[in-house]
Each structure stands twice: as structure tokens, then as C-alpha cells.
Design an enzyme around this catalytic site. Sequence first.
Site, mmCIF file in Angstrom:
data_model
loop_
_atom_site.group_PDB
_atom_site.id
_atom_site.type_symbol
_atom_site.label_atom_id
_atom_site.label_comp_id
_atom_site.label_asym_id
_atom_site.label_seq_id
_atom_site.Cartn_x
_atom_site.Cartn_y
_atom_site.Cartn_z
ATOM 1 N N LYS A 11 0.872 -1.046 -0.082
ATOM 2 C CA LYS A 11 0.264 0.086 0.062
ATOM 3 C C LYS A 11 0.937 1.365 -0.112
ATOM 4 C CE LYS A 11 0.814 1.616 4.323
ATOM 5 N NZ LYS A 11 1.818 2.352 4.757
ATOM 6 N N ALA A 105 3.868 -1.238 4.019
ATOM 7 C CA ALA A 105 3.151 -2.205 4.837
ATOM 8 C C ALA A 105 3.467 -3.807 4.253
ATOM 9 C CB ALA A 105 1.702 -2.248 4.714
ATOM 10 N N GLY A 106 4.661 -3.956 3.913
ATOM 11 C CA GLY A 106 4.922 -5.567 3.657
ATOM 12 C C GLY A 106 4.631 -6.474 4.418
ATOM 13 N N SER A 108 2.709 -6.464 7.178
ATOM 14 C CA SER A 108 0.960 -6.198 7.297
ATOM 15 C C SER A 108 0.293 -7.081 6.154
ATOM 16 C CB SER A 108 0.668 -4.960 7.459
ATOM 17 O OG SER A 108 1.265 -4.202 8.388
ATOM 18 N N ASP A 141 -2.205 -1.633 10.254
ATOM 19 C CA ASP A 141 -2.522 -1.690 8.755
ATOM 20 C C ASP A 141 -2.996 -2.971 8.279
ATOM 21 O OD1 ASP A 141 -1.472 0.861 8.374
ATOM 22 O OD2 ASP A 141 0.497 0.200 7.680
HETATM 23 P P1 ATP Z 1 4.463 -0.247 7.728
HETATM 24 O O1 ATP Z 1 4.329 0.564 6.377
HETATM 25 O O2 ATP Z 1 3.432 -1.185 8.050
HETATM 26 O O3 ATP Z 1 4.891 0.506 8.819
HETATM 27 P P2 ATP Z 1 7.038 -1.301 6.546
HETATM 28 O O4 ATP Z 1 6.642 -1.405 5.167
HETATM 29 O O5 ATP Z 1 7.489 0.282 7.010
HETATM 30 O O6 ATP Z 1 5.689 -1.518 7.435
HETATM 31 P P3 ATP Z 1 7.949 -3.773 6.958
HETATM 32 O O7 ATP Z 1 8.455 -4.082 5.548
HETATM 33 O O8 ATP Z 1 6.583 -4.546 7.187
HETATM 34 O O9 ATP Z 1 7.697 -2.395 7.249
HETATM 35 O O10 ATP Z 1 9.014 -4.187 8.018
HETATM 36 C C1 ATP Z 1 9.131 -3.686 9.188
HETATM 37 C C2 ATP Z 1 10.110 -4.713 9.963
HETATM 38 O O11 ATP Z 1 8.967 -5.734 10.301
HETATM 39 C C3 ATP Z 1 11.248 -5.166 9.220
HETATM 40 O O12 ATP Z 1 12.354 -4.760 9.964
HETATM 41 C C4 ATP Z 1 11.085 -6.811 9.578
HETATM 42 O O13 ATP Z 1 12.134 -7.283 10.484
HETATM 43 C C5 ATP Z 1 9.750 -6.939 10.204
HETATM 44 N N1 ATP Z 1 9.009 -7.919 9.838
HETATM 45 C C6 ATP Z 1 8.242 -9.175 10.404
HETATM 46 N N2 ATP Z 1 7.491 -9.799 9.649
HETATM 47 C C7 ATP Z 1 7.735 -9.380 8.311
HETATM 48 C C8 ATP Z 1 7.336 -9.700 6.879
HETATM 49 N N3 ATP Z 1 6.392 -10.650 6.734
HETATM 50 N N4 ATP Z 1 7.687 -9.051 5.945
HETATM 51 C C9 ATP Z 1 8.650 -8.077 5.974
HETATM 52 N N5 ATP Z 1 9.256 -7.647 7.308
HETATM 53 C C10 ATP Z 1 8.866 -8.227 8.363
#
Ligand code: ATP
Length: 315
Positions: A11, A105-106, A108, A141
Amino acid sequence: MRSYSLIASAKINLYLEIIRDRPDGYHDLLMVLQSIDLADQIDLCPLGTDAIHLHCDHPEVPQDHRNLVYKAAALMAEKFPDAFAKYGGVNITIHKRIPVGAGLAGGSTNAAAVLVGLNLMWELGLNQRQLQYLGSLLGSDVPFCIAGGTMLATGRGEFLTPLPAIDNFYVVLAKYRSLSVSTAWAYQTYRHQYLRSDVLNASAIGHSKQRAYSGQIVSAITRQNEKQICQLLHNDLERVVLPKYPQVQRLQEEFQRLGCAGMMSGSGPTVFALTKSQQEAQQVLESVKRAIPDPDLDLWVSKFTRSSICVASSN
Ligand code: ATP
């Protein structure tokens, strides 16, 4: 029992306003969230045992109980012990394409895929509302990632109001591979710098909510006014992230120099720009690459999509 392969979309935030901090450590937010077709693939295969196994092809993603995917499967096992006992555990493989710690949100969306997938695999018959409730126990998220499309999100992000779909946009995403921003740090810093001195009373909060529901970006989306949507992109967290990370600011400026509406997604550090065609998006991507020839800079072209989690195959 069947195996499932699911597509889990990232997202972007078209709008992110922080209304106030809350006693529970979270913040009340007003956001417009949009699914894009940059996606991970999540494979779920039944295991004969009562274990949850996890594998991910990305070195920075934890492969144990810290992974949101693992937490999602454990939550389902806890909430539906009979199904877990009947059908057994699951082997989960994450094929990562969404950059990690990017504000996209990877984690999530991966967790959302596991909730949707186990609901099918264990024949639970949960509806979207029930899945979103379970998602809210995992992260702010996750409910959006179950629903997908274009949504106004309030509360921590878990209260969702669907907005008319805006399908015509392409997105250029730019992120430095070695750079990630802690979401917790971004919100904490914003709170210390901007919220402490703001004494927001109930009427100010009400006013702000009112502004969102009848607000400019929502009405621009409702009227499908693409030019205005681009002009109204907003993210409060840029106020703390851009000064600390000048290279992210530089990306933002480069998009602006090219005449695109550029904005940071979530807590960053991904910056995106909207275009009307794939060709234009590709041209913007090439121009940014030429202007900032840094091997650490990754760029993608993606497209708005109406769905978040899709079953790609089952057998
Ligand atoms: P958001 O936008 O929801 O704040 P994000 O995109 O900034 O998330 P993610 O890619 O979800 O961040 O990763 C944040 C942290 O979550 C990473 O540093 C990782 O260690 C941890 N993590 C736990 N599970 C996962 C997963 N399935 N995929 C990616 N990161 C994960």
C-alpha cells in the site's frame, strides 16, 4: 487438504495526518490508503504435524516468531484450536518483492494473506469483517491489507471507509536499498516535536475528522479529479523523516523537478510519484536514475489496484 498461493499487495499513503497521541502509545490518524500491484507471494502448504514452519527468501526478514506471518498463523491456531487440531500445521513460504521497512506495509500485507489463506485452508468461513478484527490484533495496517483498494482510515488505521476506486494512476517508487526507517521512531519523534505542545481538545479533533470526511482529498477522489488528487497528497511524517534523511528529501525534490506529485509513503523512506500512464512512469523512472546514479537506489513502476489479497492458485 488444499495448498494455497496468495498474492499480497503493498500500500501507499496518499494522505497521512496525525491527529493526536493516545494513552495506549498509538496515535489517532487520518489516512487515505491505496493498494498497488507491487506484491509478495505467500504459499501455504499443509503440514502433517502441529508446527508452523516459515521460510522467506529475503535476508532481512526474520524467519521465526518475530515475523508477522508467524504471528498471524499462531493467532489463528490460538483462536481456532479445533481447526488447528483437525487440519494440522502449515508450511509458509514468503517470496519477497515488496522492499522491507519501506513504509509499504510489507509485513502487514503478508499477515493479511495468512489470515485469508488459513480461513480457506481450515474451512472456517470467516467474513471480511471477522478477518479484519483478527488483523487489528496483529497491527494497524492489517485490516486495510485484508480489504484493499482505496480507503479512508481513522483511529490507529483500523476503522475503514471505502472510497471510490481510482484505477488510472501508475506509481513510480524509489527507495535506497540500505535505508529503512523505524515506524516507531518516526511517530515518537513526531510526537515529541509536534504533538506535546499541541493541546488538542475534543472539538479540535472533531473538526479535524470532519475535515477528513468532507475534506479536499476525499472529495477529489469522489469526483475522480486526478489533478487535484496529485495536488493534495500529504504526509505529516515527512516533517521528521526528511530533515533526518537528506537523500530521501533529494528524491522528493527530484520528483518535483520532473513535474510529478511526489510524496513519502507511511513512515518512509519510500518516496512515490503518481503518473497517468505506464510510459510516463517509465520515463520518470529513467530520469530519476540518470539524475541520481546511485547503485543503492531501487526504483519500481507499479499501478493502483482494487484488491489487496488474491488467491493466485490452489491445489
Ligand atoms: P508499515 O508500512 O506497516 O509501517 P513497513 O513497510 O515500513 O511497514 P515492513 O516491511 O513491514 O515495514 O517491515 C518492518 C519490520 O518488520 C522489518 O524490519 C522486519 O524485521 C519485520 N517483519 C516482520 N515480519 C515481516 C514480514 N513478513 N515482511 C517484512 N518484514 C517483516
